[in-house]
Write a protein that holds these residues in place. Structure first.
Motif, PDB file in Angstrom:
ATOM      1  N   MET A   1      45.949  47.643  36.902  1.00  0.00           N
ATOM      2  CA  MET A   1      44.785  47.208  37.677  1.00  0.00           C
ATOM      3  C   MET A   1      45.243  46.316  38.826  1.00  0.00           C
ATOM      4  O   MET A   1      46.082  45.441  38.636  1.00  0.00           O
ATOM      5  CB  MET A   1      43.804  46.445  36.768  1.00  0.00           C
ATOM      6  N   THR A   2      44.710  46.560  40.001  1.00  0.00           N
ATOM      7  CA  THR A   2      45.077  45.736  41.149  1.00  0.00           C
ATOM      8  C   THR A   2      44.522  44.319  40.994  1.00  0.00           C
ATOM      9  O   THR A   2      43.615  44.073  40.190  1.00  0.00           O
ATOM     10  CB  THR A   2      44.532  46.333  42.452  1.00  0.00           C
ATOM     11  N   LEU A   3      45.040  43.414  41.793  1.00  0.00           N
ATOM     12  CA  LEU A   3      44.551  42.039  41.766  1.00  0.00           C
ATOM     13  C   LEU A   3      43.072  41.982  42.121  1.00  0.00           C
ATOM     14  O   LEU A   3      42.285  41.305  41.444  1.00  0.00           O
ATOM     15  CB  LEU A   3      45.370  41.177  42.737  1.00  0.00           C
ATOM     16  N   GLN A   6      40.992  43.195  39.298  1.00  0.00           N
ATOM     17  CA  GLN A   6      40.997  42.250  38.188  1.00  0.00           C
ATOM     18  C   GLN A   6      40.065  41.070  38.457  1.00  0.00           C
ATOM     19  O   GLN A   6      39.312  40.635  37.586  1.00  0.00           O
ATOM     20  CB  GLN A   6      42.417  41.743  37.938  1.00  0.00           C
ATOM     21  N   THR A   9      36.493  42.166  38.061  1.00  0.00           N
ATOM     22  CA  THR A   9      36.166  42.299  36.642  1.00  0.00           C
ATOM     23  C   THR A   9      35.976  40.929  35.995  1.00  0.00           C
ATOM     24  O   THR A   9      35.045  40.721  35.203  1.00  0.00           O
ATOM     25  CB  THR A   9      37.275  43.070  35.916  1.00  0.00           C
ATOM     26  N   ASP A  10      36.840  39.999  36.344  1.00  0.00           N
ATOM     27  CA  ASP A  10      36.782  38.667  35.743  1.00  0.00           C
ATOM     28  C   ASP A  10      35.535  37.880  36.159  1.00  0.00           C
ATOM     29  O   ASP A  10      35.184  36.884  35.513  1.00  0.00           O
ATOM     30  CB  ASP A  10      38.038  37.866  36.112  1.00  0.00           C
ATOM     31  N   ASP A 174      45.280  42.314  47.857  1.00  0.00           N
ATOM     32  CA  ASP A 174      46.362  42.795  46.994  1.00  0.00           C
ATOM     33  C   ASP A 174      47.725  42.606  47.639  1.00  0.00           C
ATOM     34  O   ASP A 174      48.708  42.277  46.969  1.00  0.00           O
ATOM     35  CB  ASP A 174      46.161  44.279  46.670  1.00  0.00           C
ATOM     36  N   ASP A 179      48.459  36.526  41.723  1.00  0.00           N
ATOM     37  CA  ASP A 179      47.580  36.087  40.642  1.00  0.00           C
ATOM     38  C   ASP A 179      47.855  34.618  40.346  1.00  0.00           C
ATOM     39  O   ASP A 179      48.483  34.267  39.344  1.00  0.00           O
ATOM     40  CB  ASP A 179      47.784  36.944  39.400  1.00  0.00           C
ATOM     41  N   ARG A 184      42.500  32.672  42.292  1.00  0.00           N
ATOM     42  CA  ARG A 184      41.404  32.825  41.345  1.00  0.00           C
ATOM     43  C   ARG A 184      40.273  31.830  41.625  1.00  0.00           C
ATOM     44  O   ARG A 184      39.092  32.170  41.551  1.00  0.00           O
ATOM     45  CB  ARG A 184      41.912  32.661  39.917  1.00  0.00           C
TER      46      ARG A 184
END
Length: 206
Positions: A1-3, A6, A9-10, A174, A179, A184
């Protein structure tokens, strides 16, 4: 999964809160008060001008030609959104001059501009991606046929061209992001500020 995937999704919890928000649901079924939508459009135009400036800051700091050109294309997309807002203003009699930004609008724009002026390009992309991805998601989730006076707005963000623009920004995220806690945090904060923007627009009914 790409950044980018992700991070999206998060933050599914915030996405769900946005889609369930009365303001967004009111757009989707056409029941939103016209004056509330007019106020939102004025605030969003103010926001988009800062979004464009954030792209400009990112362009100035881009380290390679491909990134510079991609950011320039994204800046052009903001121009198209502003044209849509100008069209709404003309047809709905919305006064776009001298817009007083709401607290939620200022919180978002100040966050974007401060990030674009001081952070690494990956963090800047993380701060800007949620706006694009979220609106593309809203556009494809809502049904323009049910949106009544807001059908044009839904169609704008459901357009495959807008999805492509969002994907370009995610690709830059990306490419330039990692990460990291900073990435984030920037992404999450932007998502929360998006939710706050809709909440502020609804609260404007007084």
């Amino acid at each position: 999964m790409t950044l980018a995937a992700q991070l999206w999704t998060d933050n599914a919890d915030v996405v769900a809160d946005v889609l369930a928000h009365p303001f967004v649901r009111g757009i989707g079924d056409g029941s939103l008060d016209r004056d509330l939508f007019a106020g939102y459009i004025a605030q969003d135009a103010f926001f988009l001008e800062s979004f464009a400036r954030a792209y400009g800051l990112a362009i100035a700091r881009s380290g390679d030609t491909a990134t510079l050109l991609a950011l320039a294309e994204l800046l052009g997309g903001v121009r198209d959104e502003l044209r849509l807002h100008a069209s709404y203003a003309a047809s709905w009699g919305i006064d776009m001059g001298g817009v007083e930004p709401a607290a939620a609008t200022l919180a978002y724009t100040e966050f974007l501009l401060a990030t674009a002026a001081t952070a690494d390009l990956g963090v800047v992309c993380a701060a800007m991606t949620p706006c694009m991805r979220l609106y593309a998601h809203i556009g494809t989730t809502l049904d323009a046929a049910s949106a009544g006076p807001y059908a044009e707005w839904v169609q704008t963000y459901a357009d495959p061209g807008f999805e492509e623009v969002a994907a370009v920004l995610e690709k830059l995220l990306d490419q330039h992001g990692g990460d990291s806690p900073a990435v984030r945090t920037a992404y999450r904060r932007a998502m929360r500020l998006e939710l706050g923007f809709f909440e502020s627009a609804l609260a404007a009914r007084g």
